[in-house]
Design a protein around this motif. Structure first.
Motif, short mmCIF file in Angstrom:
data_model
loop_
_atom_site.label_atom_id
_atom_site.label_comp_id
_atom_site.label_asym_id
_atom_site.label_seq_id
_atom_site.Cartn_x
_atom_site.Cartn_y
_atom_site.Cartn_z
N ALA A 213 0.73 -1.26 -0.02
CA ALA A 213 0.26 -0.27 0.30
C ALA A 213 1.09 1.43 -0.14
O ALA A 213 0.35 2.19 -0.38
N VAL A 214 1.67 1.35 0.43
CA VAL A 214 2.55 2.29 0.67
C VAL A 214 3.98 2.37 -0.56
O VAL A 214 3.85 3.43 -0.55
N GLY A 215 4.18 1.64 -1.28
CA GLY A 215 4.50 1.30 -2.63
C GLY A 215 6.08 2.01 -1.73
O GLY A 215 7.04 1.92 -0.76
N GLU A 216 7.32 1.61 -2.86
CA GLU A 216 8.50 2.26 -3.10
C GLU A 216 8.84 3.52 -2.18
O GLU A 216 10.30 3.21 -2.16
N HIS A 217 7.96 4.14 -3.06
CA HIS A 217 8.21 5.82 -2.07
C HIS A 217 7.51 5.91 -1.25
O HIS A 217 8.01 7.43 0.20
N GLY A 218 7.00 5.08 0.14
CA GLY A 218 6.44 5.65 1.76
C GLY A 218 7.82 4.33 2.10
O GLY A 218 8.57 3.42 1.92
N THR A 219 7.30 4.05 3.71
CA THR A 219 7.79 3.58 4.23
C THR A 219 6.98 2.87 5.65
O THR A 219 6.23 3.71 5.99
N LEU A 220 7.54 2.67 6.10
CA LEU A 220 7.17 0.72 7.00
C LEU A 220 8.17 0.91 8.61
O LEU A 220 8.74 0.11 8.08
N HIS A 221 8.07 1.35 9.57
CA HIS A 221 8.62 0.97 10.36
C HIS A 221 7.88 -0.29 11.27
O HIS A 221 6.24 0.31 12.49
N SER A 222 8.44 -1.57 11.22
CA SER A 222 7.71 -2.45 12.03
C SER A 222 8.93 -2.82 13.40
O SER A 222 9.58 -2.31 13.55
N TYR A 223 7.66 -2.54 14.54
CA TYR A 223 8.37 -3.07 15.37
C TYR A 223 8.06 -4.57 16.67
O TYR A 223 6.73 -4.92 16.35
N GLU A 224 8.72 -5.27 16.60
CA GLU A 224 8.70 -6.90 17.32
C GLU A 224 9.31 -7.38 18.29
O GLU A 224 10.27 -6.85 18.29
N LEU A 225 8.88 -7.48 19.27
CA LEU A 225 9.49 -7.68 20.79
C LEU A 225 10.80 -9.35 20.63
O LEU A 225 11.75 -9.26 21.15
N ARG A 226 10.12 -9.97 19.79
CA ARG A 226 11.00 -11.32 20.05
C ARG A 226 12.05 -12.10 18.46
O ARG A 226 11.28 -11.56 17.67
N GLU A 227 13.09 -12.04 18.65
CA GLU A 227 13.96 -12.10 17.30
C GLU A 227 13.75 -13.15 16.56
O GLU A 227 13.96 -12.36 15.52
N GLU A 228 13.39 -13.75 16.54
CA GLU A 228 12.84 -14.61 15.76
C GLU A 228 11.92 -14.83 15.05
O GLU A 228 11.74 -15.14 14.00
N PHE A 229 10.77 -13.79 15.80
CA PHE A 229 9.61 -13.12 14.78
C PHE A 229 10.67 -12.62 13.81
O PHE A 229 9.31 -12.93 12.67
N ALA A 230 11.32 -11.56 14.22
CA ALA A 230 11.86 -10.23 13.25
C ALA A 230 12.23 -10.85 12.53
O ALA A 230 12.11 -10.84 11.21
N GLU A 231 12.71 -12.13 11.88
CA GLU A 231 13.49 -12.95 11.05
C GLU A 231 12.03 -13.48 10.60
O GLU A 231 13.12 -13.72 8.79
N ILE A 232 12.02 -14.72 10.69
CA ILE A 232 10.46 -15.30 9.91
C ILE A 232 9.93 -14.20 9.68
O ILE A 232 9.70 -14.52 7.89
N ILE B 186 13.00 -2.77 10.83
CA ILE B 186 12.39 -3.66 11.59
C ILE B 186 13.31 -3.17 12.30
O ILE B 186 14.91 -3.33 12.77
N HIS B 187 12.49 -3.23 13.47
CA HIS B 187 12.88 -3.14 15.07
C HIS B 187 12.72 -3.97 16.25
O HIS B 187 11.47 -4.18 16.41
N GLN B 188 13.82 -4.28 17.15
CA GLN B 188 13.57 -5.19 17.72
C GLN B 188 12.87 -4.28 19.60
O GLN B 188 13.88 -3.33 19.77
N GLY B 189 12.06 -4.76 20.80
CA GLY B 189 11.53 -3.87 21.47
C GLY B 189 10.76 -3.69 21.98
O GLY B 189 9.80 -4.23 21.00
N ASP B 190 10.50 -3.00 22.40
CA ASP B 190 9.14 -3.08 23.68
C ASP B 190 8.17 -1.64 22.65
O ASP B 190 9.08 -1.20 22.52
N ALA B 191 7.06 -1.98 21.94
CA ALA B 191 6.23 -1.33 21.04
C ALA B 191 5.98 0.26 21.91
O ALA B 191 5.44 0.67 21.47
N ALA B 192 5.50 0.12 23.36
CA ALA B 192 5.60 0.86 23.87
C ALA B 192 6.44 1.97 24.33
O ALA B 192 5.88 3.34 24.73
N VAL B 193 7.82 1.48 23.95
CA VAL B 193 9.01 2.82 23.72
C VAL B 193 9.51 2.64 23.44
O VAL B 193 10.16 3.74 23.17
N VAL B 194 10.15 2.11 22.75
CA VAL B 194 11.00 1.92 21.16
C VAL B 194 10.59 2.66 20.42
O VAL B 194 12.05 3.78 19.58
#
Length: 357
Positions: free
Chosen positions: A133-152, A170-178
């Motif tokens: 939806a955002v296309g190549e000119h948009g950005t998506l910042h994804s936050y995930e607590l578990r490293e293995e989930f982020a890698e999948i 992709i950023h790893q860490g608590d989405a309420a803080v990071v």
């Protein structure tokens, strides 16, 4: 990574058109309508109890062909659509189903060039829809607590697009803080949360979401939906919450026998959407019916994280919003690592697909 600015092609377009190529995923459908998804490889073979199908019989051929294996069984060959890819890709945590992903993109009004924040990446199913939806000119910042989930998730997204998407981080860490350490205040156009306790992110969303921006949360249970709605109302910085549930029912079509199928994809989750108000503004007090049912004291105590006894409330740790109490599936580290390895092997094959017609 392919330079899409010079080729003029959208990200992943080479995985959707032209002759079938080694490294691509293809969907094989037999005479009973059963579907299997495989990754094509030079000199590869697909073995079933019906016989062997050689990958070389598919590579270089157009989509839509019908092939016959050594046992005489025929298969219809097509590239998997986004829906098919999501339901067949390696999964650790449960994915957001396509029917819900489509509604999230619509409810959130995700537009080309938007900056979207996503928390709770899981296996990457929703990430794929948001990146499209955002296309190549948009950005998506994804936050995930578990490293293995982020890698999948990273492997599944790379496999779908055939390469790393230029607008995805992709950023790893608590989405309420990071996110407050990474995103500038008011810089995010849309927020999409898929997590157990999204109300924990209320301060974060209030900080990073731009005025007028949309926040959509995906939750599995009524208790989560209610707790989140009350928390949003109490914050005072958002419009009145709206809740949705999407059900999908297919139909049986056979001559005059036209009727709904006996099975359907019913409840998968609830969607709650709100919009951010300008700083210092309060939502309008909507007119309600004169007879309003107030929540019982024990219900209010559960939302607030307190214990309730007749005539009094006592502070404690409150309800634990985890997989066990909410009845959701917990993914072990061992399974996550196995799925990660499978997803990465598919992504590596996809990255070898030539970017050209």
């Amino acid at each position: 990574m392919s330079d899409h600015s010079t080729t003029g092609r959208a990200v992943g377009a080479h995985m959707r058109t032209g002759a079938l190529k080694a490294g691509e995923r293809v969907q094989l459908t037999d005479y009973k309508g059963r579907r299997s998804t495989i990754t094509l490889a030079e000199a590869g073979q697909w073995h079933t109890h019906h016989g062997v199908l050689h990958h070389d019989a598919l590579i270089g051929q157009p989509e839509g062909i019908v092939v016959t294996n050594e046992g005489g069984h025929q298969y219809q060959v097509l590239r998997p659509l986004l829906n098919d890819f999501v339901l067949s890709m390696p999964r650790g945590p449960t994915v957001v189903y396509p029917k819900d992903s489509a509604q999230i993109v619509q409810l959130a009004d995700v537009f080309p060039g938007a900056h979207v924040l996503e928390a709770g990446v899981g296996s990457g199913a929703l990430s794929i829809s948001l990146l499209r939806a955002v296309g190549e000119h948009g950005t998506l910042h994804s936050y995930e607590l578990r490293e293995e989930f982020a890698e999948i998730a990273r492997a599944n997204v790379d496999a779908f697009f055939g390469d790393a998407h230029p607008g995805w981080q992709i950023h790893q860490g608590d989405a309420a803080v990071v996110p407050t350490d990474i995103e500038r205040p008011g810089s995010v156009d849309r927020v999409v949360l898929d997590m157990l306790a999204p109300w924990d992110c209320l301060d974060m969303v209030s900080t990073v979401l731009a005025p007028g921006g949309v926040w959509v949360s995906y939750v599995a249970s009524v208790t989560q939906l209610s707790r989140l709605a009350e928390a949003v109302r109490d914050s005072g910085g958002f419009t009145e919450p709206e809740a949705h549930e999407i059900m999908l029912r297919t139909w049986h079509l056979d001559g005059l026998a036209v009727r709904p199928d006996h099975r359907m994809v019913a409840h998968t989750g609830f969607l709650l959407s709100v919009r951010r108000l300008a700083d210092g503004q309060q939502p309008l007090a909507l007119k309600k019916r004169e007879k309003v049912s107030e929540p019982a004291a024990e219900d209010t105590a559960a939302w607030a994280g307190t214990s309730w006894q007749a005539g009094q409330e006592t502070a404690d740790q409150g309800p634990v919003w985890d997989e066990a109490n909410l009845g959701t599936r917990t993914v072990s580290g061992r399974k996550a690592r196995r799925v990660r390895s499978h997803a990465q092997s598919i992504a590596e094959a996809a990255q070898e697909v030539p970017d050209g017609r």
